[in-house]
Design a protein around this motif. Structure first.
Motif, mmCIF file in Angstrom:
data_model
loop_
_atom_site.group_PDB
_atom_site.id
_atom_site.type_symbol
_atom_site.label_atom_id
_atom_site.label_comp_id
_atom_site.label_asym_id
_atom_site.label_seq_id
_atom_site.Cartn_x
_atom_site.Cartn_y
_atom_site.Cartn_z
ATOM 1 N N PHE A 56 0.885 -1.289 0.018
ATOM 2 C CA PHE A 56 0.033 0.174 0.109
ATOM 3 C C PHE A 56 0.831 1.198 0.147
ATOM 4 C CE2 PHE A 56 -2.412 -3.185 2.300
ATOM 5 C CZ PHE A 56 -3.519 -3.432 1.227
ATOM 6 N N ALA A 57 2.219 1.064 -0.574
ATOM 7 C CA ALA A 57 3.018 2.186 -0.403
ATOM 8 C C ALA A 57 2.599 3.469 -1.055
ATOM 9 C CB ALA A 57 4.340 1.902 -0.934
ATOM 10 N N PHE A 81 11.903 0.238 1.183
ATOM 11 C CA PHE A 81 10.870 -0.864 0.513
ATOM 12 C C PHE A 81 9.638 0.158 -0.091
ATOM 13 C CE2 PHE A 81 11.523 -4.789 3.077
ATOM 14 C CZ PHE A 81 12.509 -5.124 2.217
ATOM 15 N N MET A 82 9.234 1.191 0.607
ATOM 16 C CA MET A 82 8.477 2.069 0.180
ATOM 17 C C MET A 82 8.844 2.945 -1.145
ATOM 18 S SD MET A 82 6.685 5.169 2.185
ATOM 19 C CE MET A 82 5.672 4.369 3.257
ATOM 20 N N HIS A 119 7.132 2.544 -4.899
ATOM 21 C CA HIS A 119 6.689 3.701 -5.698
ATOM 22 C C HIS A 119 7.259 3.689 -7.038
ATOM 23 C CE1 HIS A 119 5.045 7.665 -6.326
ATOM 24 N NE2 HIS A 119 6.067 8.088 -6.535
ATOM 25 N N ASP A 120 8.786 3.627 -7.131
ATOM 26 C CA ASP A 120 9.441 3.381 -8.407
ATOM 27 C C ASP A 120 8.975 2.621 -9.264
ATOM 28 O OD1 ASP A 120 11.721 4.737 -9.662
ATOM 29 O OD2 ASP A 120 12.358 2.870 -9.745
ATOM 30 N N MET A 121 8.772 1.409 -8.749
ATOM 31 C CA MET A 121 8.224 0.526 -9.741
ATOM 32 C C MET A 121 6.786 0.702 -10.274
ATOM 33 S SD MET A 121 10.518 -1.965 -10.351
ATOM 34 C CE MET A 121 9.409 -3.256 -10.749
ATOM 35 N N TRP A 122 5.856 1.456 -9.267
ATOM 36 C CA TRP A 122 4.709 2.052 -9.741
ATOM 37 C C TRP A 122 4.709 2.827 -10.754
ATOM 38 C CZ3 TRP A 122 2.319 6.636 -9.203
ATOM 39 C CH2 TRP A 122 1.063 6.662 -9.265
ATOM 40 N N ARG A 123 5.438 3.796 -10.732
ATOM 41 C CA ARG A 123 5.800 4.947 -11.741
ATOM 42 C C ARG A 123 6.048 4.429 -13.102
ATOM 43 N NH1 ARG A 123 9.548 8.320 -11.744
ATOM 44 N NH2 ARG A 123 10.831 7.247 -10.275
ATOM 45 N N GLU A 124 6.820 3.279 -13.113
ATOM 46 C CA GLU A 124 7.238 2.632 -14.128
ATOM 47 C C GLU A 124 6.034 2.006 -14.989
ATOM 48 O OE1 GLU A 124 10.466 0.117 -13.834
ATOM 49 O OE2 GLU A 124 11.931 1.633 -13.192
ATOM 50 N N ASP A 125 5.176 1.260 -14.307
ATOM 51 C CA ASP A 125 3.919 0.824 -14.846
ATOM 52 C C ASP A 125 2.982 0.436 -13.955
ATOM 53 O OD1 ASP A 125 2.055 -0.958 -16.156
ATOM 54 O OD2 ASP A 125 3.553 -1.779 -17.579
ATOM 55 N N SER A 126 2.227 1.551 -13.544
ATOM 56 C CA SER A 126 1.197 1.537 -12.486
ATOM 57 C C SER A 126 0.172 0.345 -12.470
ATOM 58 C CB SER A 126 0.525 2.697 -12.311
ATOM 59 O OG SER A 126 -0.099 3.097 -13.528
ATOM 60 N N LEU A 176 21.292 5.557 -3.877
ATOM 61 C CA LEU A 176 21.702 6.727 -4.751
ATOM 62 C C LEU A 176 21.125 6.982 -5.938
ATOM 63 C CD1 LEU A 176 25.642 6.315 -3.856
ATOM 64 C CD2 LEU A 176 23.773 7.522 -2.683
ATOM 65 N N LYS A 177 20.567 6.014 -6.816
ATOM 66 C CA LYS A 177 20.177 6.259 -8.212
ATOM 67 C C LYS A 177 18.571 6.438 -8.062
ATOM 68 C CE LYS A 177 20.019 4.037 -12.758
ATOM 69 N NZ LYS A 177 20.070 5.472 -13.391
ATOM 70 N N LYS A 178 17.879 5.824 -6.894
ATOM 71 C CA LYS A 178 16.686 5.596 -7.155
ATOM 72 C C LYS A 178 15.863 6.838 -5.992
ATOM 73 C CE LYS A 178 15.593 2.990 -10.512
ATOM 74 N NZ LYS A 178 14.928 3.342 -11.830
ATOM 75 N N GLU A 179 16.536 6.683 -5.040
ATOM 76 C CA GLU A 179 16.133 7.550 -3.674
ATOM 77 C C GLU A 179 16.359 8.970 -3.596
ATOM 78 O OE1 GLU A 179 14.936 5.141 -0.337
ATOM 79 O OE2 GLU A 179 15.840 3.434 -1.229
ATOM 80 N N LEU A 180 17.435 9.010 -4.140
ATOM 81 C CA LEU A 180 17.877 10.585 -4.038
ATOM 82 C C LEU A 180 16.955 11.494 -4.971
ATOM 83 C CD1 LEU A 180 21.821 10.760 -4.055
ATOM 84 C CD2 LEU A 180 20.374 11.205 -2.219
#
Length: 239
Positions: free
Chosen positions: A18-19, A144-145, A149-156, A204-208
């Protein structure tokens, strides 16, 4: 199995599933959420992951009688390179397909399910427990959150329908293995080294947060706040 470990894995599953609802429904705002999460994750890498990797390397060298004194760091490098390759392949797939990443999206989901499993295994198979485990576990929950969220943005659509459940299965698999079938300490050190490299890359790549999405004050609060609390707890409780 302790109550702490059961409670922590349930929190991880809730965050994983549910992130995006947590982030989107919060009055804090998505950019502030992600900036704070990124700050905590960066702090976690520098005040826990890297020092722990150094400690594991020292013990690994003494136990196995190795002379290179960098075996686990090399495994960490492999972890970073493998997941960097996955990221680059995902970006290439997204450029080549009109709708997202095509079938490669599921390959990436499988990689991150494995990633979740190994992180979860490390958390629940390690010898830290009680408040210390919960405190460090909070940082992993934020991580994990951010990954979710990053995976959701790629293909919700595909992520919501199936992807998030596969990532949750990875968390459960790591918990079951760590609690009920822990591996020898030297294997734990190897897994920790590999996943540390992958985590450094992902943080560093995904969370910054990018410049257009960053809320620097919130990022700074998350990073410095978590660092100061960690140092205080280490000092008072000799963690």
């Amino acid at each position: 199995m302790t109550f702490d470990s059961l409670a922590l894995v349930l929190v991880y599953l809730f965050v994983q599933l549910f992130a995006n609802k947590i982030i989107s429904s919060s009055a804090i705002g998505r950019f502030k959420w992600l900036s704070f999460s990124g700050g905590v994750a960066v702090s976690y890498v520098f005040v826990y992951v890297l020092p722990s990797l150094h400690k594991e390397q020292e013990g690994f060298s003494e136990t196995k009688g190795l002379t290179m004194e960098s075996e686990l760091y090399i495994l960490g490098l492999f972890g970073l390179l493998i997941f960097y390759g996955v990221h680059k392949a995902a970006e290439r797939a997204a450029r080549e397909h009109e709708q997202g990443e095509g079938h490669f999206f599921w390959i990436q989901v499988v990689f991150f399910a494995l990633y979740n499993m190994l992180i979860s295994y490390i958390i629940f198979a390690s010898d830290i427990e009680g408040i210390e485990a919960v405190f460090y576990g909070v940082a992993v929950g934020f991580h994990f959150m951010a990954v979710s969220h990053d995976m959701w943005r790629e293909d919700s659509k595909r992520y919501e329908s199936l992807g998030r459940y596969l990532l949750a299965v990875g968390i459960v698999a790591g918990w079951v293995t760590g609690v009920f079938a822990p591996l020898p300490s030297f294997v734990l050190a190897i897994v920790f080294a590999f996943i540390s490299g992958a985590m450094v890359l992902n943080v560093l790549k995904k969370e910054l947060p990018s410049e257009e999405n960053a809320h620097f004050k919130t990022f700074l609060a998350g990073s410095l706040g978590y660092t100061l609390i960690t140092l205080a707890l280490k000092y008072f409780f000799n963690w």
